[in-house]
Design an enzyme around this catalytic site. Structure first.
Site, PDB file in Angstrom:
ATOM      1  CB  ALA A  15      38.761  29.175 -47.190  1.00 13.76           C
ATOM      2  CG  ASP A  16      35.047  27.633 -41.680  1.00 19.88           C
ATOM      3  OD1 ASP A  16      33.951  27.995 -42.152  1.00 19.88           O
ATOM      4  OD2 ASP A  16      35.270  27.589 -40.452  1.00 19.88           O
ATOM      5  CB  THR A  17      37.500  32.875 -41.780  1.00 20.06           C
ATOM      6  OG1 THR A  17      38.249  32.796 -43.008  1.00 20.06           O
ATOM      7  CG2 THR A  17      38.186  33.871 -40.846  1.00 20.06           C
ATOM      8  CB  THR A  19      41.683  31.529 -42.839  1.00 21.03           C
ATOM      9  OG1 THR A  19      41.089  32.774 -42.478  1.00 21.03           O
ATOM     10  CG2 THR A  19      41.026  31.033 -44.121  1.00 21.03           C
ATOM     11  N   GLY A  20      41.247  28.189 -42.178  1.00 14.81           N
ATOM     12  CA  GLY A  20      41.673  26.888 -42.677  1.00 14.81           C
ATOM     13  C   GLY A  20      41.367  26.825 -44.162  1.00 14.81           C
TER      14      GLY A  20
END
Length: 192
Positions: free
Chosen positions: A71-73, A107-108
Site C-alpha cells: 500500500a501507499d498513502t 491510499t493505493g
C-alpha cells in the site's frame, strides 16, 4: 470467518500492521526496499496505485501461494502531493498548509497472488480546523510526523484536537482502507 490464503504484509507501517491485527488476520511482515519515484503526469490516485504496484512487483518472483499486500498513502491538496516530510520545518510547513482546509488522503493498495496484481484505491476528504502555530509546533516536537504522508497521523494528538470532519473511510486515512481490502481478499479467496 472466511479462510484466506496466507498473507504477507509488505509494510513497516505500525498502523497498517495494527489494522490487520484488528481484522483478526494471521500475517507475516516481509520488507523490501523499493524506489518510490513515479511519473510526473499521474493523478494523485494513480500515484498511490503506481507505487503500491512497484512494491508488489518486488515480490513477484519469490511469492506464489501467499497474498502479498502492499500500500501507499499520499495526501493531496490543490493538486500538490504531500509525502513524508524531510525535516521538522518541512512538517510544520505542511501542517500550516493543511490548517483550516480540506484535503484528500488517497491510499493505493495492490494485492499480489499467484503472480496476478489486483489494485484498488480509496479517497477520503479530511478537514482540519484552523490550527495555531503553537499546536503545530507542539505536535511536530512531541510526536513523530516524519514517517507520515502529510506530516500527521489522524489517530495521534493533532488528529484528535484538530480534525473537524472526515468524508469517507477513517481507516483509509490511517493508511489502509480495511473494508475495501476485506472485500478484495474475499474475492481472491473465493477464486481459490
Amino acid at each position: 470467518m472466511q479462510n484466506f490464503p496466507p498473507i504477507i504484509l509488505a509494510s513497516k507501517s505500525p498502523r497498517r500492521q495494527e489494522l490487520l491485527r484488528l481484522m483478526n488476520f494471521n500475517f507475516r511482515i516481509v520488507l523490501k526496499e523499493v524506489d518510490e519515484s513515479y511519473p510526473e503526469n499521474l493523478k494523485p490516485e494513480e500515484i498511490a496505485v503506481f507505487i503500491a504496484q512497484k512494491k508488489a512487483a518486488a515480490f513477484d518472483e519469490i511469492v506464489d501461494d501467499e497474498i502479498v499486500i502492499t500500500a501507499d498513502t499520499i495526501v493531496s491538496i490543490d493538486d500538490q502531493i504531500l509525502g513524508k516530510p524531510e525535516t521538522p520545518e518541512h512538517a510544520i510547513a505542511m501542517l500550516q498548509l493543511l490548517s483550516g482546509r480540506k484535503h484528500q488522503v488517497i491510499t493505493g493498495v495492490c494485492l499480489l497472488y499467484k503472480h496476478q496484481q489486483n489494485t484498488f484505491f480509496d479517497v477520503s476528504e479530511v478537514l482540519f480546523r484552523p490550527l495555531l502555530d503553537e499546536e503545530i509546533r507542539y505536535y511536530v516536537e512531541n510526536f513523530n510526523p516524519m514517517d507520515k504522508a502529510g506530516s500527521y497521523g489522524i489517530q495521534e494528538w493533532i488528529g484528535l484536537i484538530g480534525i473537524q470532519r472526515i468524508e469517507g473511510s477513517y481507516t483509509n486515512v490511517v493508511g489502509l482502507p480495511t473494508e475495501k481490502l476485506y472485500q478484495q481478499l474475499l474475492a481472491i479467496s473465493n477464486e481459490v
